[in-house]
Structures are given as C-alpha cells and as structure tokens.
Design a protein around this motif. Structure first.
Motif, PDB file in Angstrom:
ATOM      1  N   LEU A  23      81.203  49.998  83.522  1.00 34.37           N
ATOM      2  CA  LEU A  23      81.083  50.924  84.649  1.00 34.37           C
ATOM      3  C   LEU A  23      82.473  51.247  85.186  1.00 34.37           C
ATOM      4  O   LEU A  23      83.321  50.369  85.288  1.00 34.37           O
ATOM      5  N   THR A  24      82.703  52.509  85.533  1.00 38.89           N
ATOM      6  CA  THR A  24      84.017  52.905  86.047  1.00 38.89           C
ATOM      7  C   THR A  24      83.933  53.611  87.394  1.00 38.89           C
ATOM      8  O   THR A  24      84.893  53.621  88.141  1.00 38.89           O
ATOM      9  N   THR A  25      82.772  54.197  87.723  1.00 40.56           N
ATOM     10  CA  THR A  25      82.620  54.935  88.981  1.00 40.56           C
ATOM     11  C   THR A  25      82.008  54.024  90.039  1.00 40.56           C
ATOM     12  O   THR A  25      80.938  53.449  89.846  1.00 40.56           O
ATOM     13  N   CYS A  76      82.013  54.599  96.946  1.00 41.03           N
ATOM     14  CA  CYS A  76      82.904  55.720  97.312  1.00 41.03           C
ATOM     15  C   CYS A  76      82.965  56.820  96.255  1.00 41.03           C
ATOM     16  O   CYS A  76      83.475  57.910  96.528  1.00 41.03           O
ATOM     17  N   GLY A  77      82.477  56.565  95.039  1.00 36.28           N
ATOM     18  CA  GLY A  77      82.439  57.580  93.998  1.00 36.28           C
ATOM     19  C   GLY A  77      83.725  57.738  93.206  1.00 36.28           C
ATOM     20  O   GLY A  77      83.787  58.565  92.302  1.00 36.28           O
ATOM     21  N   LYS A  78      84.754  56.967  93.496  1.00 34.87           N
ATOM     22  CA  LYS A  78      86.025  57.084  92.765  1.00 34.87           C
ATOM     23  C   LYS A  78      85.955  56.289  91.462  1.00 34.87           C
ATOM     24  O   LYS A  78      85.170  55.357  91.316  1.00 34.87           O
ATOM     25  N   ASP A  79      86.814  56.683  90.516  1.00 40.11           N
ATOM     26  CA  ASP A  79      86.854  56.033  89.202  1.00 40.11           C
ATOM     27  C   ASP A  79      87.789  54.824  89.198  1.00 40.11           C
ATOM     28  O   ASP A  79      88.626  54.676  88.301  1.00 40.11           O
ATOM     29  N   SER A  80      87.641  53.961  90.175  1.00 44.09           N
ATOM     30  CA  SER A  80      88.494  52.770  90.241  1.00 44.09           C
ATOM     31  C   SER A  80      87.661  51.486  90.263  1.00 44.09           C
ATOM     32  O   SER A  80      88.093  50.459  90.768  1.00 44.09           O
ATOM     33  N   TYR A  81      86.467  51.555  89.701  1.00 40.49           N
ATOM     34  CA  TYR A  81      85.537  50.427  89.636  1.00 40.49           C
ATOM     35  C   TYR A  81      85.848  49.640  88.370  1.00 40.49           C
ATOM     36  O   TYR A  81      85.773  50.175  87.262  1.00 40.49           O
ATOM     37  N   SER A  82      86.212  48.373  88.497  1.00 40.50           N
ATOM     38  CA  SER A  82      86.595  47.609  87.314  1.00 40.50           C
ATOM     39  C   SER A  82      85.900  46.251  87.281  1.00 40.50           C
ATOM     40  O   SER A  82      85.547  45.673  88.310  1.00 40.50           O
ATOM     41  N   LYS A  83      85.729  45.763  86.066  1.00 43.28           N
ATOM     42  CA  LYS A  83      85.077  44.478  85.840  1.00 43.28           C
ATOM     43  C   LYS A  83      86.051  43.360  86.231  1.00 43.28           C
ATOM     44  O   LYS A  83      87.239  43.409  85.907  1.00 43.28           O
ATOM     45  N   GLN A  84      85.530  42.339  86.918  1.00 39.14           N
ATOM     46  CA  GLN A  84      86.346  41.217  87.367  1.00 39.14           C
ATOM     47  C   GLN A  84      86.156  40.030  86.443  1.00 39.14           C
ATOM     48  O   GLN A  84      85.092  39.847  85.844  1.00 39.14           O
TER      49      GLN A  84
END
Length: 84
Positions: free
Chosen positions: A26-28, A32-40
């Motif tokens: 997942l990236t979105t 907030c809808g931005k493409d800064s979603y990252s796996k931890q």
C-alpha cells in the motif's frame, strides 16, 4: 495471512493491514490521501485460532491399557493379584 503495519510519513497515521503476501504494498494513506504510506519494520506476531493447542495434540501412538501391579509373592496371595 500476515499482518503488516503501515505509517504515513506526511500525517503520522498508523494502521495494521491484513494482506496476502502476494498483494501489492500500500502506498496511499487512507487518512490524508498522500502517497507517503509505507510499510514499517515491526515485531513478528501471530494469531492462534480455534480451540487452542495442547501438549497432547501431536503425540502419536495409542495408550496402553492399565494393568494391575504384579503380585509381590507370585503365589496369588496378595489383594492385587489377578488370580484372586
């Protein structure tokens, strides 16, 4: 299925997602809808489902029948002797 933890670098939103290993990352950010979603990188976890696990679940073989203790004298005079 593994549970992955994601975090948004923009807004700080954090959530766990149940995904197949073959699912794309997942990236979105859902917040907030931005493409800064990252796996931890987080500690491994697992879920046990069902009635539970017991020490006897994987032991094979059959139980032996309870046999009375042998006669101490061998003559059948004790109370636990089968001959009585």
């Amino acid at each position: 299925m593994p549970i992955y933890e994601y975090r948004c670098d923009s807004c700080g939103f954090q959530k766990e997602h149940l995904q197949k290993m073959s699912d794309p990352q997942l990236t979105t950010c859902p917040e907030c809808g931005k493409d800064s979603y990252s796996k931890q990188l987080s500690a491994a976890g697992f879920q046990l489902k069902g009635n539970g696990w017991y020490a006897t679940d994987f032991k094979g073989g059959s139980k032996k029948a309870d046999t009375p203790p042998p006669c101490q004298t061998g003559e059948g005079s004790c109370s636990s002797c089968v001959a009585n």
